[in-house]
Design a protein around this motif. Structure first.
Motif, PDB file in Angstrom:
ATOM      1  N   ARG A  57       0.813  -1.212   0.000  1.00  0.00           N
ATOM      2  CA  ARG A  57       0.000   0.000   0.000  1.00  0.00           C
ATOM      3  C   ARG A  57       0.853   1.271   0.000  1.00  0.00           C
ATOM      4  O   ARG A  57       0.354   2.370  -0.173  1.00  0.00           O
ATOM      5  CB  ARG A  57      -0.901  -0.028   1.241  1.00  0.00           C
ATOM      6  CG  ARG A  57      -2.122   0.822   1.128  1.00  0.00           C
ATOM      7  CD  ARG A  57      -2.934   0.763   2.393  1.00  0.00           C
ATOM      8  NE  ARG A  57      -2.148   1.044   3.586  1.00  0.00           N
ATOM      9  CZ  ARG A  57      -2.675   1.184   4.798  1.00  0.00           C
ATOM     10  NH1 ARG A  57      -3.969   1.027   4.963  1.00  0.00           N
ATOM     11  NH2 ARG A  57      -1.922   1.429   5.845  1.00  0.00           N
ATOM     12  N   GLN A  58       2.161   1.115   0.253  1.00  0.00           N
ATOM     13  CA  GLN A  58       3.022   2.298   0.383  1.00  0.00           C
ATOM     14  C   GLN A  58       3.379   2.954  -0.945  1.00  0.00           C
ATOM     15  O   GLN A  58       3.900   4.068  -0.966  1.00  0.00           O
ATOM     16  CB  GLN A  58       4.319   1.929   1.103  1.00  0.00           C
ATOM     17  CG  GLN A  58       4.123   1.740   2.598  1.00  0.00           C
ATOM     18  CD  GLN A  58       5.390   1.297   3.280  1.00  0.00           C
ATOM     19  OE1 GLN A  58       6.412   1.086   2.640  1.00  0.00           O
ATOM     20  NE2 GLN A  58       5.340   1.154   4.581  1.00  0.00           N
ATOM     21  N   ILE A  59       3.147   2.258  -2.038  1.00  0.00           N
ATOM     22  CA  ILE A  59       3.552   2.822  -3.323  1.00  0.00           C
ATOM     23  C   ILE A  59       2.545   3.893  -3.747  1.00  0.00           C
ATOM     24  O   ILE A  59       1.342   3.661  -3.704  1.00  0.00           O
ATOM     25  CB  ILE A  59       3.629   1.730  -4.411  1.00  0.00           C
ATOM     26  CG1 ILE A  59       4.414   0.520  -3.907  1.00  0.00           C
ATOM     27  CG2 ILE A  59       4.226   2.293  -5.695  1.00  0.00           C
ATOM     28  CD1 ILE A  59       5.871   0.710  -3.754  1.00  0.00           C
ATOM     29  N   GLU A  60       3.075   5.040  -4.137  1.00  0.00           N
ATOM     30  CA  GLU A  60       2.248   6.179  -4.566  1.00  0.00           C
ATOM     31  C   GLU A  60       1.209   5.737  -5.598  1.00  0.00           C
ATOM     32  O   GLU A  60       1.558   5.097  -6.594  1.00  0.00           O
ATOM     33  CB  GLU A  60       3.177   7.209  -5.204  1.00  0.00           C
ATOM     34  CG  GLU A  60       2.670   8.612  -5.132  1.00  0.00           C
ATOM     35  CD  GLU A  60       3.721   9.605  -5.659  1.00  0.00           C
ATOM     36  OE1 GLU A  60       4.679   9.182  -6.339  1.00  0.00           O
ATOM     37  OE2 GLU A  60       3.569  10.794  -5.383  1.00  0.00           O
ATOM     38  N   GLY A  61      -0.038   6.074  -5.349  1.00  0.00           N
ATOM     39  CA  GLY A  61      -1.088   5.774  -6.328  1.00  0.00           C
ATOM     40  C   GLY A  61      -1.797   4.448  -6.101  1.00  0.00           C
ATOM     41  O   GLY A  61      -2.857   4.205  -6.667  1.00  0.00           O
ATOM     42  N   GLU A  85       4.009   6.860   4.592  1.00  0.00           N
ATOM     43  CA  GLU A  85       3.445   5.711   3.878  1.00  0.00           C
ATOM     44  C   GLU A  85       3.431   5.905   2.374  1.00  0.00           C
ATOM     45  O   GLU A  85       2.742   5.173   1.679  1.00  0.00           O
ATOM     46  CB  GLU A  85       2.021   5.451   4.356  1.00  0.00           C
ATOM     47  CG  GLU A  85       1.929   5.099   5.807  1.00  0.00           C
ATOM     48  CD  GLU A  85       1.121   3.846   6.042  1.00  0.00           C
ATOM     49  OE1 GLU A  85       0.076   3.675   5.433  1.00  0.00           O
ATOM     50  OE2 GLU A  85       1.576   3.020   6.840  1.00  0.00           O
ATOM     51  N   THR A  86       4.094   6.928   1.893  1.00  0.00           N
ATOM     52  CA  THR A  86       4.027   7.145   0.457  1.00  0.00           C
ATOM     53  C   THR A  86       5.420   7.093  -0.147  1.00  0.00           C
ATOM     54  O   THR A  86       6.269   7.922   0.119  1.00  0.00           O
ATOM     55  CB  THR A  86       3.370   8.516   0.154  1.00  0.00           C
ATOM     56  OG1 THR A  86       2.166   8.612   0.902  1.00  0.00           O
ATOM     57  CG2 THR A  86       3.050   8.639  -1.318  1.00  0.00           C
ATOM     58  N   LYS A  87       5.623   6.052  -0.941  1.00  0.00           N
ATOM     59  CA  LYS A  87       6.871   5.936  -1.695  1.00  0.00           C
ATOM     60  C   LYS A  87       6.551   6.210  -3.157  1.00  0.00           C
ATOM     61  O   LYS A  87       5.627   5.604  -3.697  1.00  0.00           O
ATOM     62  CB  LYS A  87       7.414   4.512  -1.613  1.00  0.00           C
ATOM     63  CG  LYS A  87       7.889   4.078  -0.254  1.00  0.00           C
ATOM     64  CD  LYS A  87       8.384   2.644  -0.333  1.00  0.00           C
ATOM     65  CE  LYS A  87       8.720   2.116   1.051  1.00  0.00           C
ATOM     66  NZ  LYS A  87       9.087   0.694   1.022  1.00  0.00           N
TER      67      LYS A  87
END
Lengths: 312, 312
Positions: free
Chosen positions: A241-245, B188-190
């Protein structure tokens, strides 16, 4: 029957030989709850123990390494952080469950009495229970409760974390909880085998639906290659879930018998429990799980299809 | 002169056109402090602005996107979260600094008056200042202060986080801080490019000295392959130290000119600054850095040799 904290405490006080059950693949919240309650009940003179169907991962040793375990015939059985009886694993059916203390909205009210509150961690409810029992919260109980709070909130990171969660954490630190050490163990220490597994897991990540869905696949072969095991896969699920988008992150784990289990993580835009329910599973709005009687590849295809429908 | 919160607030109230300076390469704590103070002072009728020598990363937009910036001649200048004047970058020397509000023990007391307290985040001090100003903490001020708290404590994870930090966070959420959204942005945003770089970086990790040393190497080639860049490498350094048994974690980054820079992370057993000093660098006990006029391979060899000596 649903009960409140005062009724829960009255029931606990009425009994003397109390067995506490935690859920299979035990995590910080079920163990923190179990051992905090066990310690509090022992302080007021009860005979008490915590039972679990699985081995407890070594990192949780500090929760109970000073508790002397005694054999006794329980006259009262309490399940903590256990939404359904099948989550008890091999303990399922072995005991009549008198009381359940839980925070899962999916709780099936299988116990005679259920203390159910909507909190980010069951340990936040247990803090109220221990206080209502009138027990002093010593540093050991504080460590147990803090462990549940921090592990079930991703170290106070998730949106579900409330002002009260922080306020309880503040009180637990005042009572001696070793927050720095606990967070280091839970969030800053990767075993070498886990680190290897994490690399393979990240390599396996694939994107679907215009990169709004990310799926990691963990196979039995990967455990062999890395020396890791299923217990170590807990920390993998949030990575998707951490990947942008990405709005839906899924981790599919192959079991030894060839079936598999999927962990679903979402943000506000998608209800994870709704997706899991389509496959007979359940959980929370942003973290849920379900099982498949098929192989990893077919499970992935079925999940991708439903994700597509949900995102429309 | 060192002052307390009440003296600090009295000085702020005496002045009308107040300029707030934040440090170069601005982070959540300096910006959170600056914009929280700016908002609070504007609420009590002051003319106020925040200045920074560097561009503010886009992720911090929500801290100030509703503030109308006005030009004015300041009669009072406040530096927040700035330990030494050279950390002001291009702003250094442009203003006489009347007041400094900071939490770094290394603060050089360059301002006429300094409010210095040992807290994990400067925003924890600013919470006291805003309260003492008598300003209502609205959700925007709460967002600013919460941002500083969470970023400087690694989302309440570091051992420096106290009961008071958690208690302040609880109050800020009650005042409307959007903790879930802020932590999602910060932790939480990569970006997809970073996620790709992270995978290559983990693949490059090698162990030395009985696996007590872990070294990641990031090359210019990796930036080309992933679309990532040097700015995105900040989050890589802590990854080395997370592996069980690793006492020294090093990340070597190749620069465009072929020289390189090493970030050193350690636990209590080894002083990171001591290792960095051997190569003309410096920093803190558990986080330090140094530069090399050679290529990545030679830098790694030289570092491994000195690690061996330090671990003896």
């Amino acid at each position: 029957m649903k009960i409140n904290v005062e009724q829960c405490v009255a029931l606990l006080k009425q009994n003397d030989n109390i067995l506490i059950l935690t859920h299979a693949h035990p995590d910080g919240d079920t163990l923190g709850c179990g051992f905090a309650l066990c310690r509090a009940l022992m302080k007021i003179g009860k005979i008490c123990a915590v039972e679990n169907c699985d081995e407890i991962p070594k990192k949780y040793d500090y929760l109970y390494d000073d508790i002397v375990k005694i054999k006794f015939k329980p006259d009262y059985v309490v399940a903590v952080d256990v939404a359904t009886t099948n989550l008890l694993g091999d303990l399922d059916g072995q005991y009549h469950i008198d009381l359940c203390i839980d925070h899962h909205s999916t709780n099936t009210e299988y116990a005679d009495n259920t203390l159910l509150e909507d909190r980010p961690a069951a340990c936040e409810i247990m803090f109220d229970v221990v206080n209502a029992l009138g027990t002093e919260i010593d540093n050991k109980i504080a460590d147990c409760l803090y462990t549940g709070l921090t592990t079930d909130t991703g170290c106070f990171r998730y949106a579900s974390t409330t002002a009260n969660t922080y306020a309880v954490a503040a009180k637990l630190i005042e009572c001696g909880a070793d927050n720095g050490r606990i967070n280091r163990i839970m969030f800053e220490t990767k075993s070498k085998t886990y680190a290897r597994l994490e690399r393979l897991a990240l390599d396996s990540m694939r994107f679907y639906e215009n990169e709004r869905v990310a799926i990691i696949t963990i196979t039995q072969e990967m455990y062999k290659l890395t020396g890791s095991n299923e217990q170590e896969t807990e920390a993998i699920a949030p990575l998707t879930r951490q990947i942008e988008g990405v709005e839906i992150g899924i981790t599919i784990r192959e079991k030894a018998d060839g079936t598999c289990k999927a962990s679903v993580r979402t943000f506000e835009s998608v209800n994870a429990a709704e997706l899991a329910k389509l496959f007979g599973g359940g959980g929370h709005a942003q973290a849920a799980a379900c099982r498949f009687d098929c192989d990893v590849k077919e499970a992935r295809e079925r999940l991708v299809e439903k994700c597509g429908e949900l995102l429309k």
